[in-house]
Every structure is written in structure tokens, then in C-alpha cells.
Design an enzyme around this catalytic site. Structure first.
Site, PDB file in Angstrom:
ATOM      1  N   ALA A 278      12.103  10.242 -34.759  1.00  0.00           N
ATOM      2  CA  ALA A 278      13.029   9.830 -33.700  1.00  0.00           C
ATOM      3  C   ALA A 278      14.287  10.703 -33.717  1.00  0.00           C
ATOM      4  O   ALA A 278      14.883  10.958 -32.666  1.00  0.00           O
ATOM      5  CB  ALA A 278      13.382   8.362 -33.852  1.00  0.00           C
TER       6      ALA A 278
ATOM      7  N   GLY B 168       0.814  -1.219   0.000  1.00  0.00           N
ATOM      8  CA  GLY B 168       0.000   0.000   0.000  1.00  0.00           C
ATOM      9  C   GLY B 168       0.840   1.257   0.000  1.00  0.00           C
ATOM     10  O   GLY B 168       1.649   1.509  -0.899  1.00  0.00           O
ATOM     11  N   GLY B 169       0.629   2.063   1.045  1.00  0.00           N
ATOM     12  CA  GLY B 169       1.340   3.335   1.127  1.00  0.00           C
ATOM     13  C   GLY B 169       2.842   3.172   1.147  1.00  0.00           C
ATOM     14  O   GLY B 169       3.586   4.037   0.669  1.00  0.00           O
TER      15      GLY B 169
END
Ligand code: HXC
Length: 521
Positions: A412, A177-178
Site C-alpha cells: 500500500a 437502458g441507454g
């Protein structure tokens, strides 16, 4: 801590020593056995290995959480599961926070978060890099919204400090998660194989929601993120990660108002790069490893490549020329012929923005057949992602030097830091071809009817290809137009780059005043 009024300062100082010992040694002892069993170190052992001996000053050692539910009132360990403070790496100041997995799995509650907020604020004020040693289970489940808000405060600070101080995340355990999101907002992520993982939703939740069976390593281990691009570096052990971290810091300034510290300037800047004549084949389609070119040109062949296993058709990394840091961006003809595709464009763009934020000049080595054609690329957003790369170069105000080594076709060519988008200098090697497309394809398009109607289509085609090649496919065409500043002997590439970088050392470039631009995301 009773009878406070009766005791003198001597007693109370002795008591402090006991508390400090509890906070340091007792906690460490408890955590150490489990960590060592898993091939990991404790938070303080890690800091001792990373920082210069004796340089660490700890903050908030005596901080504790205030939660009473879920039996937490009886479990209030000092530090609240994170060791924070400052110290030095090779004599330069850094700020650190290190999860202590031994305390609630290194999970983040209100007090834990507040300590990280403080060290982040101090790092920004002091103008020194922030290093996170991550080994934590994300939001502390017992603390609910307070834990989530704690992460919000970290994310906000990560973003505020972005481009102000270097932020580096070392992943040393399961980071959910965090604990994964904050590193994603930092400049570089280093991961250790076998112990580190990063994921937003863990295996159990995935199983419940989608029915997929996966373990932590397969979901978000180091080798997964080496290929997702999330990890800039992967390592076999923690010491290797710290060695790379020290090397990385050596190329970086402490903040955006400083220049990178000079390294040793003991590799002659006028060294002739003989090997380049043989490293790069003349035929535009023959592969070679552009990293050998980089190593030939930079000081002592030392090149710290980033994200080596992701989008390997473009190579990015840090090195020095004449003792000064440079960021290198190079097409890699050995992988997918060096084409630019979605991931290569994103990889190079973020690196360019990093270098530009931190006053690191850019050297771009070009050998590119074009953008990768394909339905998948178009539908996947190559327009947007190619534009990211364009945006990053156009915006960059650091010294920028382009070296056209072999071919540079179509869009490119423009995107790979051509003069037209703001490169300060462009050098071409004698074998270079800049064109809208290769000679064969060009002749097929503009002479299709002539070739079809000719008595000898094969011979006619060959002659027309050659005519096109003679007219446009050489560096003197670009030099005539001022798009190439000089056509150089490849062996002089190092000295040409050094002279250009020296000339540009005090470059000033101001952008119009604005809140911020709006790059394609
Ligand atoms: C509080 C936690 C915890 C958590 C683990 N622990 N995760 N305590 N909050 N999130 C505790 C355990 O109870 C245990 O305590 C100790 O840490 C070690 O955990 P174990 O499970 O025994 O260790 P291990 O088997 O190594 O597994 C580690 C793990 C697993 C893979 C990290 O614990 C896990 O999956 N935890 C949940 C992770 C998670 O879902 N986090 C929330 C993410 S959401 P004791 O006392 O027994 O030693 C989030 C929100 C922000 O972060 C998102 C922003 C985008």
C-alpha cells in the site's frame, strides 16, 4: 404553411414566430404541469437555472421524427424530446442536451439521437464541457433498431470525447437502458433523490425474469448509486445539483489542452496549519477524519469530495492550493482503518486517471495500514483492482506530490504514489513509519524462534519490536534512501505543497508512443 409563393417575408417571419412559440412555450406548458407535480422541472426550465441568463443558443429546435407506424405520424412534436445547444456557466462555454420527459417520456429515437450526436461533436470541436440533463426512458420503443443505433452513436462519441472534454451527467428522472449507459461512460454522475433513477433493466422485466419485486428507487435510485459508486454526488433537489455542477466545473479546464482556470488566491500559501498537530493521533491505530486534514491544508477549507458514500476508506476530491486546482487522494483512517480494498482501489484509480487527463495535479495524503486481507478480497480480484490503482498512478504525468502522514505499510505504501512509482516529490511528517509491515508483526515474523525460546518471551518480544522500530520505523530511513525528499513540520504542509506545485507547474513528461496501454480492468 400554405400559399407559400404568395406570401412575403414579413408573413413568413410571423409564421416562424408562431412555430417557434409552439416549439418552446406550448411544449413547455404541456410538460410543465406533470413535471412540477413530480417535483421536477422541464428541460428548458433546467437550462435556465443552470446556464448564465440569456446565454443559451438552441440547436435543432425544429427537428422532428419521421416515423409513421404506431400512430406516430400524427404525433410529431418539435424538438423530438430533447433540447440541445450551448451557453455559458460562470462565463465559460458549455454544451448541453436536456431530455424533455413530456415528449414520449424523453425516449430516444433517430432524430433525438441525431441532435445529441451533433451537440457532442460540436462540444468536442469547440473544446468545451458536455453536460447531459437526463430524464428519459431510454430507446424509443416505436423506432426499434434506429433508436438502438442512435445510442450506439452516443456511446461511441462518449468514449471518443473521454479525456478530451469533461463530460458530466445530471440524472433528473427515471433513466433506463441507454439513458443510463451513456452517463456511465461520462466522467461524473449527479443524481437527485426521489426523482432520479438509473437501471439497465426495469422492475417489470426483473419481476418477469427473476421474480424479484423491487421499485425503481430501490433498484437504481440516488441512494443506491451513491453506494454503488455510480453517482459522484447525490442531491435533495435539482437546484442543489446545479450548484454542485457549477462548483465542479470551476475546478476543471474546458478541455485536455488547457489548465484549470485559476481561482481566487486569497488564502495565504504560507499559512501555518497548526491544527494538524492535534488532528492526527500519534498512535498508528487511532482513527481520525482525514477530511479535516484536507480542509486544513487547502484554500479556505473548501473541498469538493466525490463519491463520499462509496468506498469511504479512501477519500477523493477537488480543491485549490494557492488558487490552483488539485486532485486529492487520501486514506481515511476513520473507515476500515483506511485499508485499501477492491472498491477503494477502483475509486481512486478512476479519479487519478480523470485528473491526469485534465492537467489537474495530484496530492496524495498517505496513512495506510496495507491492503485488506481476506478470502473475499482475493477471490473478488484485489490483485487486479489494486493493480488498477498502481497503473493509474504510474501512467499519470501531471505533477504528483505524496505526503506521508503517519503509517504506510507494505504494498500500500508503494501504490499510494511513492517516489518509486513516479511521484515528483515526497514529504514525510516526523511521526511517519514506512515499512513492510507494522513493528509488532515484523518482530513476530523475523524473531519468531528467538521469542519462543527466550526465558522472558514477553520482554524479549518488546525489546525486539523496539529494536525494529528504532531501525526502520521512522521517516529518516526513507529520507536516507532518497524516497522522502524532506521530513517536514506538519504545520508547513500547505506551504510545502504550494512550493512543490509551483515548481512543477510547467512539468513535462512524455510517455512512449503507443496506441494505448492495457490497464487491468
Ligand atoms: C417510447 C415511452 C418509452 C419508451 C415511456 N414512454 N417509455 N415511449 N419509448 N421507451 C412514454 C409512455 O408511453 C408515456 O407516453 C410517457 O412516455 C410517460 O411514460 P409513463 O410510463 O406514463 O411514465 P412513468 O410512469 O413516469 O414511467 C416512466 C418509466 C416507464 C419508468 C421510464 O415509462 C418505463 O419503464 N418505460 C420503459 C423503459 C424502457 O424499458 N426503455 C427501453 C430501455 S432499453 P404518453 O403518450 O402516454 O405520455 C434501451 C436500449 C439501449 O435503452 C441499451 C443500451 C445498452
Amino acid at each position: 404553411m400554405s400559399d407559400v409563393a404568395d406570401r412575403g417575408l414579413r408573413d413568413r417571419t410571423a409564421e416562424l414566430a408562431v412555430v417557434r412559440q409552439q416549439a418552446v412555450e406550448d411544449l413547455d406548458k404541456r410538460a410543465a404541469a406533470r413535471q412540477h407535480r413530480l417535483g421536477k422541472l422541464t428541460a428548458r426550465e433546467r437550462l435556465a437555472r443552470l446556464l448564465d441568463p440569456g446565454s443559451f443558443t438552441e440547436l435543432g429546435m425544429l427537428r422532428r421524427h419521421r416515423v409513421t407506424d404506431f400512430g406516430m405520424a400524427g404525433r410529431r412534436p418539435w424538438t423530438d424530446g430533447v433540447v440541445t445547444g450551448w451557453g455559458t456557466v460562470d462565463g465559460r462555454e458549455v454544451f448541453v442536451h436536456a431530455h424533455d420527459f413530456g415528449i414520449f417520456g424523453g425516449s430516444l429515437g433517430e432524430a433525438h439521437a441525431a441532435k445529441i450526436h451533433e451537440v457532442m461533436d460540436l462540444a468536442e470541436s469547440a473544446g468545451a464541457p458536455l453536460i447531459g440533463l437526463n430524464d428519459g426512458a431510454g430507446a424509443r420503443i416505436q423506432e426499434g433498431a434506429a433508436a438502438l443505433a442512435g445510442y450506439g452513436g452516443i456511446f461511441r462519441r462518449n468514449v471518443r470525447a473521454s479525456g478530451v472534454i469533461p463530460q458530466i451527467s445530471v440524472m433528473l428522472g427515471p433513466c433506463a437502458g441507454g439513458a443510463a449507459y451513456s452517463p456511465a461512460l461520462t466522467d461524473f454522475v449527479l443524481m437527485v433523490r426521489g426523482t432520479a433513477s438509473m437501471y439497465v433493466t426495469g422492475p417489470d422485466v426483473i419481476k418477469a425474469v427473476t421474480g424479484e419485486d423491487i421499485d425503481v428507487e430501490g433498484l437504481g435510485g440516488a441512494d443506491v448509486h451513491a453506494r454503488s459508486g455510480q453517482a459522484a454526488f447525490v442531491h435533495d433537489d435539482e437546484d442543489d445539483a446545479f450548484d454542485t455542477l457549477r462548483a465542479l466545473l470551476s475546478y476543471l479546464p474546458s478541455n485536455n489542452r488547457e489548465f484549470p482556470p485559476p481561482g481566487p488566491a486569497d488564502d495565504p500559501v504560507d499559512r501555518s496549519c497548526e491544527a494538524l498537530l492535534d488532528l492526527v493521533p500519534a498512535s498508528p491505530n487511532r482513527p481520525y477524519d482525514v477530511r479535516r486534514v484536507v480542509e486544513e491544508v487547502v484554500d479556505h477549507g473548501e473541498f469538493l469530495e466525490l463519491q463520499a458514500l462509496w468506498a469511504a476508506n479512501v477519500v477523493i476530491g477537488l480543491a485549490r492550493i494557492g488558487g490552483h486546482s488539485v486532485g486529492l487522494v487520501a486514506n481515511q483512517p476513520m473507515v476500515l482503518a483506511g485499508v485499501l480494498d477492491i472498491e477503494a482501489a477502483r475509486k481512486a484509480a478512476r479519479f487519478i486517471r480523470f485528473c491526469d487527463s485534465f492537467n489537474i495535479p495530484l496530492v496524495t495524503l498517505v496513512d495506510v495500514p496495507g491492503f485488506l486481507p481476506g478470502v473475499g478480497q482475493e477471490r473478488g480480484g484485489i490483485i487486479r483492482d489494486g493493480a488498477k490503482l498502481l497503473y493509474a498512478y504510474c501512467e499519470a504525468t501531471v505533477p504528483r506530490i505524496q505526503v506521508l502522514m503517519r503509517k504506510a505499510y507494505g504494498g500500500a505504501y508503494i501504490v499510494m504514489d511513492s517516489r518509486s512509482i513516479g511521484a515528483d516529490l515526497s514529504f514525510a511528517w516526523p511521526g511517519n513509519e514506512v515499512a513492510v509491515m507494522g513493528a509488532e508483526a515484523a518482530a513476530n515474523v523475523i524473531h519468531r524462534r528467538r521469542i519462543r525460546d527466550a526465558d522472558d518471551p514477553v520482554g524479549t518480544r518488546r525489546a525486539l519490536v523496539e529494536e525494529y522500530r528504532q531501525a526502520l520505523m521512522h521517516p529518516y530511513h526513507g529520507a536516507e534512501l532518497g524516497l522522502v525528499d524532506d521530513v517536514i513540520d506538519p504545520r508547513d504542509t500547505r506551504s510545502a505543497l504550494h512550493a512543490g506545485l509551483e515548481m512543477l507547474r510547467s512539468k513535462r513528461a512524455l510517455l512512449p508512443e503507443r496506441k494505448h496501454g492495457n490497464p487491468p480492468l
